[in-house]
Design a protein around this motif. Structure first.
Motif, PDB file in Angstrom:
ATOM      1  N   THR A  11       1.143  15.315 -31.833  1.00 45.28           N
ATOM      2  CA  THR A  11       0.126  16.232 -31.315  1.00 45.28           C
ATOM      3  C   THR A  11       0.666  17.667 -31.255  1.00 45.28           C
ATOM      4  N   ARG A  12       1.952  17.829 -30.959  1.00 48.06           N
ATOM      5  CA  ARG A  12       2.513  19.193 -30.915  1.00 48.06           C
ATOM      6  C   ARG A  12       2.631  19.800 -32.305  1.00 48.06           C
ATOM      7  N   VAL A  13       3.051  18.976 -33.278  1.00 44.08           N
ATOM      8  CA  VAL A  13       3.170  19.475 -34.650  1.00 44.08           C
ATOM      9  C   VAL A  13       1.777  19.698 -35.246  1.00 44.08           C
ATOM     10  N   GLY A  14       0.810  18.866 -34.807  1.00 42.63           N
ATOM     11  CA  GLY A  14      -0.557  19.011 -35.304  1.00 42.63           C
ATOM     12  C   GLY A  14      -0.795  18.271 -36.604  1.00 42.63           C
ATOM     13  N   SER A  15       0.106  17.349 -36.933  1.00 38.22           N
ATOM     14  CA  SER A  15      -0.029  16.621 -38.183  1.00 38.22           C
ATOM     15  C   SER A  15       0.751  15.308 -38.094  1.00 38.22           C
ATOM     16  N   ALA A  16       0.202  14.230 -38.667  1.00 42.70           N
ATOM     17  CA  ALA A  16       0.882  12.928 -38.613  1.00 42.70           C
ATOM     18  C   ALA A  16       1.867  12.770 -39.758  1.00 42.70           C
ATOM     19  N   PRO A  41       5.386  27.337 -34.671  1.00 41.68           N
ATOM     20  CA  PRO A  41       5.615  27.256 -33.213  1.00 41.68           C
ATOM     21  C   PRO A  41       5.419  25.823 -32.695  1.00 41.68           C
ATOM     22  N   GLY A  42       4.506  25.067 -33.301  1.00 41.67           N
ATOM     23  CA  GLY A  42       4.276  23.669 -32.907  1.00 41.67           C
ATOM     24  C   GLY A  42       5.500  22.806 -33.190  1.00 41.67           C
ATOM     25  N   HIS A  43       6.085  23.002 -34.373  1.00 39.43           N
ATOM     26  CA  HIS A  43       7.311  22.267 -34.718  1.00 39.43           C
ATOM     27  C   HIS A  43       8.428  22.612 -33.733  1.00 39.43           C
ATOM     28  N   ALA A  44       8.556  23.905 -33.433  1.00 41.54           N
ATOM     29  CA  ALA A  44       9.612  24.354 -32.522  1.00 41.54           C
ATOM     30  C   ALA A  44       9.421  23.735 -31.143  1.00 41.54           C
ATOM     31  N   GLU A  45       8.155  23.690 -30.692  1.00 42.68           N
ATOM     32  CA  GLU A  45       7.834  23.104 -29.386  1.00 42.68           C
ATOM     33  C   GLU A  45       8.155  21.598 -29.378  1.00 42.68           C
ATOM     34  N   ALA A  46       7.776  20.916 -30.460  1.00 43.88           N
ATOM     35  CA  ALA A  46       8.001  19.469 -30.548  1.00 43.88           C
ATOM     36  C   ALA A  46       9.498  19.140 -30.505  1.00 43.88           C
TER      37      ALA A  46
END
Lengths: 83, 150
Positions: A11-16, A41-46
């Motif tokens: 969910t953080r990356v936004g992609s499965a 930023p999503g990858h970094a957060e994950a």
């Protein structure tokens, strides 16, 4: 290289699933995670806290020094909570 | 035997299927995991189990093979469900059968402890305080660690 994300990492990356070609200096899991962090930023957060990140290469659990190569399926997920 | 499925299972029917005509079996142990309705102080409406198709079956198969190496089992079965489940519903079934009860009890305990820390499943709880991913518990790691051979 196929990258699979599960649970809250997904969910953080936004992609499965992502199909990526890491730069040639990415040779192991540690290097791959460091490179993935820079992708958004999503990858970094994950991948902010690697203590709660588990990695499987070709469906087998591996440690940070495990090598990664072009045809690998690399799954990245939090500690499992089945049962 | 390993089954990963969305559908519910019938414990009685599975016990019967595993033991039918197998008169060398003297003891059968089963563990059934159910969905609880509380998580801390949050009330759970439902949970969704996500898994990693392929690796799930591989990991469960390896865990079962390890049990068969350690104990003289006449039969074993692991069924794990995925998808949306409501409180009271069955999540997981582990059955072990052996000539004597000790092996069946220990192997069943081992299987559920190892499965909880190794099989790639994740629970998303839908609670009255919003949706939350279940965090892994250190007590599960400790429970699994007791089976590590020294």
């Amino acid at each position: 290289m196929k990258i699979l994300w599960f649970a809250w990492l997904r969910t953080r990356v936004g992609s499965a699933e992502e199909s990526l070609t890491p730069p040639p200096d990415v040779r192991d899991v540690r290097g791959l995670l460091a490179w993935l962090k820079t992708r958004s930023p999503g990858h970094a957060e994950a991948l902010k806290n690697l203590d709660v990140v588990r990695v499987a290469v070709n469906q087998t659990y591996v440690q940070a020094d495990h090598p990664v190569a072009a045809g690998d399926e690399v799954a990245i997920f939090p500690p499992v909570t089945g049962g | 035997m390993i089954r990963v499925q969305r559908e519910d299972f019938d414990v009685g029917a599975e016990l019967k299927a595993l033991t039918q005509g197998r008169h060398e079996i003297g003891g059968v142990v089963s563990f059934v995991g159910l969905v609880r309705d509380m998580a801390g102080d949050a009330k759970i409406g439902a949970m969704t189990l996500e898994h990693y198709p392929g690796m799930t079956e591989k990991q469960l198969g390896e865990i079962e093979a390890e049990a068969l190496r350690r104990w003289p089992l006449a039969g074993s079965l692991i069924i794990h469900r995925y998808g949306r489940l409501e409180p009271g519903e069955q999540i997981v079934l582990v059955i072990t059968a052996s000539a004597h009860r000790e092996a069946a009890f220990e192997a069943c305990h081992f299987l559920i402890d190892w499965l909880k820390t190794k099989a790639p499943f994740w629970k998303l709880e839908d609670t009255d305080k919003g949706a939350q991913w279940v965090a892994a518990e250190s007590r599960d790691d400790k429970a699994a660690a007791r089976w590590v051979k020294k």
